[in-house]
Design an enzyme around this catalytic site. Structure first.
Site, mmCIF file in Angstrom:
data_model
loop_
_atom_site.group_PDB
_atom_site.id
_atom_site.type_symbol
_atom_site.label_atom_id
_atom_site.label_comp_id
_atom_site.label_asym_id
_atom_site.label_seq_id
_atom_site.Cartn_x
_atom_site.Cartn_y
_atom_site.Cartn_z
ATOM 1 N N ARG A 1 17.595 100.592 34.184
ATOM 2 C CA ARG A 1 16.349 99.901 33.845
ATOM 3 C C ARG A 1 15.889 100.380 32.470
ATOM 4 O O ARG A 1 15.940 101.584 32.170
ATOM 5 C CB ARG A 1 15.248 100.194 34.875
ATOM 6 C CG ARG A 1 15.406 99.442 36.197
ATOM 7 C CD ARG A 1 15.182 97.931 36.041
ATOM 8 N NE ARG A 1 15.316 97.197 37.289
ATOM 9 C CZ ARG A 1 16.428 96.579 37.703
ATOM 10 N NH1 ARG A 1 17.523 96.607 36.967
ATOM 11 N NH2 ARG A 1 16.432 95.906 38.836
ATOM 12 N N GLU B 1 12.093 93.621 28.817
ATOM 13 C CA GLU B 1 13.040 92.511 28.607
ATOM 14 C C GLU B 1 12.502 91.228 29.256
ATOM 15 O O GLU B 1 11.766 91.317 30.247
ATOM 16 C CB GLU B 1 14.421 92.876 29.187
ATOM 17 C CG GLU B 1 14.434 93.066 30.694
ATOM 18 C CD GLU B 1 15.779 93.578 31.209
ATOM 19 O OE1 GLU B 1 16.354 94.514 30.633
ATOM 20 O OE2 GLU B 1 16.231 93.031 32.233
ATOM 21 N N HIS C 1 21.260 92.294 29.674
ATOM 22 C CA HIS C 1 21.192 92.549 31.122
ATOM 23 C C HIS C 1 22.259 91.731 31.870
ATOM 24 O O HIS C 1 21.946 90.802 32.625
ATOM 25 C CB HIS C 1 19.788 92.242 31.672
ATOM 26 C CG HIS C 1 19.531 92.910 32.992
ATOM 27 N ND1 HIS C 1 18.293 93.311 33.398
ATOM 28 C CD2 HIS C 1 20.369 93.250 34.010
ATOM 29 C CE1 HIS C 1 18.368 93.864 34.600
ATOM 30 N NE2 HIS C 1 19.621 93.841 34.991
HETATM 31 C C1 8YV Z 1 19.734 91.527 38.209
HETATM 32 C C2 8YV Z 1 19.755 93.921 38.463
HETATM 33 O O1 8YV Z 1 19.295 91.371 39.507
HETATM 34 O O2 8YV Z 1 20.607 94.149 40.641
HETATM 35 C C3 8YV Z 1 19.781 94.521 39.809
HETATM 36 O O3 8YV Z 1 18.934 95.409 40.061
HETATM 37 O O4 8YV Z 1 19.016 94.334 37.629
HETATM 38 C C4 8YV Z 1 20.616 92.743 38.132
HETATM 39 O O5 8YV Z 1 21.718 92.612 38.924
HETATM 40 C C5 8YV Z 1 20.451 90.314 37.769
HETATM 41 O O6 8YV Z 1 20.591 90.409 36.402
HETATM 42 C C6 8YV Z 1 19.694 89.069 38.132
HETATM 43 O O7 8YV Z 1 18.462 89.035 37.467
#
Ligand code: 8YV
Length: 321
Positions: free
Chosen positions: A239, A268, A286
């Site tokens: 994160r 972001e 991401h």
């Molecule tokens: C996002 C993620 O969910 O799983 C997570 O915690 O940050 C990513 O896999 C994915 O980019 C969909 O927004």
């Protein structure tokens, strides 16, 4: 045939949308941007289930105002720092995430960042694209070997361990810090550091794999960057808010940190503009879980949870016990 109503706060890979169309009356977010909280609450009126993602902020206000029709929420993510689980529990709303199915895809992206940063891939790409081929090939664009270097992993959980497997194949020595030391079969020879600050001191490459919590937010700040060995490399697929961007940018500018590979950013999709002009950062938007197989598996797991709760049978990955 009766079909429950689902609000999908984003679009999903084709196989997931096919299943949604088959099993639900569905509303998708077609705005091309995340719903605002008010839009999501409005869309939730009369819905049985919500399928959200980390760009949706589900805080105490959200749960206090959530229509009673909503019986379950799934998040298209393993991370759930965007959801106030306490408020969901108080409101009696089960919430599911999508763990495990994205371990390998995310670990692959961590290696891409590690290699991209250590081998100066952004600079190399820019040279080719702009026609400025390296002229002094024997001493330009020289990166850093991984073989024999120490990789410090903050958070040797499921994704951290998948990164460790890959990094061992590159000849790296694995160090880690967790709340608790792992049993030997999960450590696989990785060296445990009780104190995360001690981990920094041995991390030629430092990779973040810990969830964002009040304790870990802003973890990598100026004082801790100073603990890293000279010319360390920083990688983040977890994160963005685990890093104090202004401090990392200063360290990258000063050469105190050799390079960084970043897939996640505080705030972001906005990115601190200080990163954008730096040659020694390898940046991705991401993409950790972004493969067709993994995003499909995440979607299916979210739907498995929604189906299970609506059918009143045990759900595979609910966050509340
Ligand atoms: C996002 C993620 O969910 O799983 C997570 O915690 O940050 C990513 O896999 C994915 O980019 C969909 O927004």
């Amino acid at each position: 045939m009766y079909k429950p109503t689902l609000v999908a706060a984003r679009h999903f890979p084709p196989a997931v949308e096919k299943r949604i169309a088959r099993d639900f009356h569905a509303t998708f977010n077609d705005l091309g941007r995340p719903f605002t909280q008010a839009e999501l609450l409005a869309a939730a009126q009369g819905a049985d289930a919500l399928f959200v993602s980390p760009t949706d902020k589900l805080d105490a206000y959200f749960f206090a105002n959530l229509p009673e029709s909503v019986k379950v929420i799934a998040s298209f993510s393993v991370g759930y720092d965007h959801i106030d689980i306490g408020a969901a529990t108080a409101q009696g709303v089960p919430v599911a995430n999508t763990p495990d199915v994205l371990n390998d895809a995310t670990a692959d992206i961590a290696m891409l960042l590690l290699l991209g940063a250590s081998r100066r891939a952004s600079e190399g790409q820019a040279r080719v694209r702009s026609g400025r081929w390296a002229s002094e090939k024997s001493r330009e664009l020289l990166g850093w070997d991984l073989d024999g270097k120490r990789l410090g992993i903050l958070g040797l959980g499921r994704i951290g361990r998948a990164v460790a497997h890959r990094a061992r194949a590159f000849g790296m020595e694995i160090h880690y810090s967790n709340h608790r030391q792992l049993p030997p079969e999960l450590e696989e020879g990785a060296v445990f550091h009780q104190n995360a600050d001690d981990l920094l001191g041995v991390s030629d490459v430092f990779s973040l794999h810990t969830p964002s919590t009040p304790e870990t937010r802003q973890f990598l700040c100026r004082q801790r960057i100073e603990l890293l060995p000279p010319e360390a490399i920083v990688v983040n697929t977890a994160r963005g808010n685990l890093i104090v961007d202004a401090d990392l940018i200063d360290a990258l500018k000063a050469g105190r940190i050799a390079a960084a590979g970043l897939d996640v950013f505080d705030g972001e999709p906005d990115v601190n503009p200080g990163y954008l002009d730096l040659p020694n950062v390898f940046l991705l938007p991401h993409m950790g879980s972004a493969t067709i197989e993994t995003r499909t598996a995440m979607g299916m797991l979210g739907l498995d949870n929604i189906d299970a709760v609506l059918s009143k049978v045990p759900a595979p990955t609910l966050l509340q016990v």
